[in-house]
Design a protein around this motif. Structure first.
Motif, PDB file in Angstrom:
ATOM      1  N   LYS A 120     114.829  14.710  52.076  1.00 22.34           N
ATOM      2  CA  LYS A 120     115.550  13.730  52.888  1.00 22.34           C
ATOM      3  C   LYS A 120     116.629  13.047  52.040  1.00 22.34           C
ATOM      4  O   LYS A 120     116.520  12.990  50.815  1.00 22.34           O
ATOM      5  CB  LYS A 120     114.572  12.691  53.433  1.00 22.34           C
ATOM      6  N   GLY A 150     104.561  15.833  47.098  1.00 26.59           N
ATOM      7  CA  GLY A 150     104.262  15.899  48.528  1.00 26.59           C
ATOM      8  C   GLY A 150     105.478  15.842  49.431  1.00 26.59           C
ATOM      9  O   GLY A 150     105.337  15.893  50.658  1.00 26.59           O
ATOM     10  N   PHE A 151     106.689  15.731  48.861  1.00 22.54           N
ATOM     11  CA  PHE A 151     107.896  15.699  49.678  1.00 22.54           C
ATOM     12  C   PHE A 151     108.095  17.034  50.385  1.00 22.54           C
ATOM     13  O   PHE A 151     107.851  18.099  49.822  1.00 22.54           O
ATOM     14  CB  PHE A 151     109.130  15.404  48.821  1.00 22.54           C
ATOM     15  N   SER A 152     108.562  16.963  51.616  1.00 21.05           N
ATOM     16  CA  SER A 152     108.862  18.174  52.375  1.00 21.05           C
ATOM     17  C   SER A 152     110.253  18.684  52.008  1.00 21.05           C
ATOM     18  O   SER A 152     111.093  17.942  51.500  1.00 21.05           O
ATOM     19  CB  SER A 152     108.787  17.893  53.878  1.00 21.05           C
ATOM     20  N   VAL A 153     110.458  19.968  52.257  1.00 19.76           N
ATOM     21  CA  VAL A 153     111.736  20.625  51.955  1.00 19.76           C
ATOM     22  C   VAL A 153     112.401  21.009  53.277  1.00 19.76           C
ATOM     23  O   VAL A 153     111.729  21.552  54.172  1.00 19.76           O
ATOM     24  CB  VAL A 153     111.507  21.865  51.074  1.00 19.76           C
ATOM     25  N   HIS A 163     115.393  10.518  49.556  1.00 17.99           N
ATOM     26  CA  HIS A 163     114.697  11.094  48.408  1.00 17.99           C
ATOM     27  C   HIS A 163     115.700  11.524  47.340  1.00 17.99           C
ATOM     28  O   HIS A 163     115.485  11.276  46.144  1.00 17.99           O
ATOM     29  CB  HIS A 163     113.855  12.299  48.853  1.00 17.99           C
ATOM     30  N   LYS A 209     111.732  21.403  44.097  1.00 18.50           N
ATOM     31  CA  LYS A 209     111.899  21.272  45.541  1.00 18.50           C
ATOM     32  C   LYS A 209     113.285  21.726  45.985  1.00 18.50           C
ATOM     33  O   LYS A 209     113.443  22.354  47.043  1.00 18.50           O
ATOM     34  CB  LYS A 209     111.681  19.807  45.956  1.00 18.50           C
ATOM     35  N   GLU A 210     114.301  21.384  45.195  1.00 16.28           N
ATOM     36  CA  GLU A 210     115.682  21.673  45.585  1.00 16.28           C
ATOM     37  C   GLU A 210     116.509  21.994  44.340  1.00 16.28           C
ATOM     38  O   GLU A 210     117.100  21.093  43.727  1.00 16.28           O
ATOM     39  CB  GLU A 210     116.273  20.475  46.338  1.00 16.28           C
TER      40      GLU A 210
END
Length: 459
Positions: free
Chosen positions: A238, A232-235, A241, A275-276
């Motif tokens: 942060k 659920g982490f946004s890209v 994170h 995510k990254e």
């Protein structure tokens, strides 16, 4: 660890016997049900000795029946909008704390000698007949759609959540499974608590990694919670994170009992990389830093995870770690343990890995030559065959003088085929590998204007 969180710890056994004399909740008028429910929950704060089934047997059974009644009432149609009434919040959490926040039985001994799910039975909590029902009450409370979270935060506070985290040390897997569900629900429903819960999980991991007396109970369940949280982490991620990945998840690879939670840990790392992908460099360096050079089973796990990470690694990140990576692979290829050597050699069947190797400026052959020579003399026939496949493939894509200088003349494989009598298995393996490499070379020629000429020159 006995925590007297707002509960009446000293409730006498004589008072506990009143439970059986109270009417059933469904038998009273609607206006009297909540007060009766509160009264019964306070009665259920009574504690008993479960070391022997004969001690207070009648009181234990009376409390168990009352807990069953409470659970059944909460799940019935008559309890609609029950959790919208804030009068039950404090009594319910007081009963939960009185029953759950208790001293746990912790097994002493070496981490690797403790319970393994494949070896035997875990240590079960003797009071599970009561504790399981209390967990069910708490689960229904935190998942209720009508729950007023603003008012509930007064009782589901940081102190209460810390008490739940302490219970992850339980040796009973049933209890840890209940805790996993409840903590995950609290994280989803109580938004202001999310940062605190993540910090607490990180603290638990640090205590496990850096304390001599810490055990791995609960680590797998916390990682399962994190797997959903990370999703659920946004890209873009942060900074805190990323810090969690680098300071908590990567160091978990160094722990003794890695085998007990490796699948969950690997999944969490892969979630971060999805995510990254730029974090692949840090992950690869972390794996190389904590590489288990004396534990073959862990080495195979690291090689599996290494291949997963390489699948999402971009060329710039790969180039930064290529030299250290191939130095480690060379040692794994030359390992005396056949599974480690075999798994390292199988990496060269991965087209993505081979393509990045070809595009890298690092001279690969000198870094893995010693390992290939050792693998060529290995006692395991499959390792010898795989090593010869890799040598043949390197002959096809690397300038001949480089390979000849490090690996000798290109005659070893022919002698091996003659010794095998031209076996069908050896021929098939060679054909499969040649097809894979031809595909890689064709891709390279399409990506580079000079790729076609380079291919001719190498061949």
């Amino acid at each position: 660890m006995e925590v007297g969180w707002g509960g009446r710890d000293g409730l006498s056994r004589r008072k506990a016997s009143w439970i059986t004399s109270l009417p059933e909740i469904r038998a009273v008028n609607n206006d009297d049900r909540v007060p009766l429910l509160i009264r019964k929950m306070k009665m259920c704060e009574a504690k008993y000795d479960f070391s022997s089934p004969r001690i207070d047997a009648a009181q234990k059974e009376g409390k168990r029946k009352t807990l069953v009644e409470i659970v059944e009432y909460m799940s019935s149609d008559r309890s609609s909008n029950l959790f919208a009434d804030s009068r039950i919040y404090a009594p319910l959490c007081s009963m939960v704390a009185a029953n759950l926040f208790r001293a746990l039985t912790i097994c002493e001994g070496d981490e690797e000698d403790l319970y393994d799910p494949e070896d035997g039975e875990p240590l079960m909590e003797p009071d599970w007949s009561h504790v399981s029902l209390v967990y069910e009450v708490l689960r229904r409370f935190v998942t209720a759609s009508e729950l007023n979270t603003k008012l509930a935060r007064k009782v589901i506070d940081q102190r209460f959540v810390l008490g739940l985290f302490d219970l992850f040390h339980s040796e009973d897997p049933r209890e840890r499974e209940c805790l996993k569900t409840i903590v995950h629900r609290i994280y989803g429903r109580f938004v202001p608590m999310r940062s605190f819960i993540r910090r607490t999980i990180q603290h638990v991991f640090h205590h496990y990694i850096y304390s001599d007396d810490a055990h791995s109970s609960g680590v797998a369940e916390l990682l399962e919670i994190l797997g959903s949280v990370i999703n659920g982490f946004s890209v873009p991620l942060k900074p805190d994170h990323r810090e969690f990945l680098l300071r908590a998840l990567i160091p978990l690879h160094s722990a003794v009992a890695l085998t007990k939670y490796y699948p969950q840990l690997s999944f969490c790392v892969s979630q971060f990389l999805e995510k990254e992908p730029q974090l692949a460099e840090s992950v690869l360096l972390g794996l190389l830093k904590y590489w288990p050079v004396t534990h073959s089973r862990k080495e195979v796990m690291f090689l599996n995870e290494l291949e997963d990470v390489l699948e999402v690694t971009q060329q710039p990140e790969f180039d930064l770690v290529a030299r250290a990576l191939f130095l480690r692979l060379g040692k794994c290829i030359g390992s005396a343990h056949f599974q480690v050597s075999e798994r390292a050699l199988l990496l060269f069947n991965n087209e993505c890995f081979v393509q990045m190797m070809l595009d890298s400026d690092v001279q690969v052959v000198p870094l893995i030559a010693n390992g290939l020579r050792t693998a060529g003399e290995h006692w395991n026939e499959n390792v010898v065959a795989l090593s010869e496949n890799v040598k043949e493939l390197l002959w096809d894509v690397v300038p001949g003088e480089v390979v000849e200088k490090e690996l000798g003349e290109r005659t070893q494989r022919k002698r091996l085929d003659e010794n095998e009598g031209g076996s069908r298995g050896g021929s098939q393996r060679r054909i499969q590998c040649e097809m894979m490499w031809n595909n890689v070379l064709w891709t390279s020629s399409e990506c580079s204007p000079s790729g076609h000429e380079e291919r001719k020159e190498w061949q």
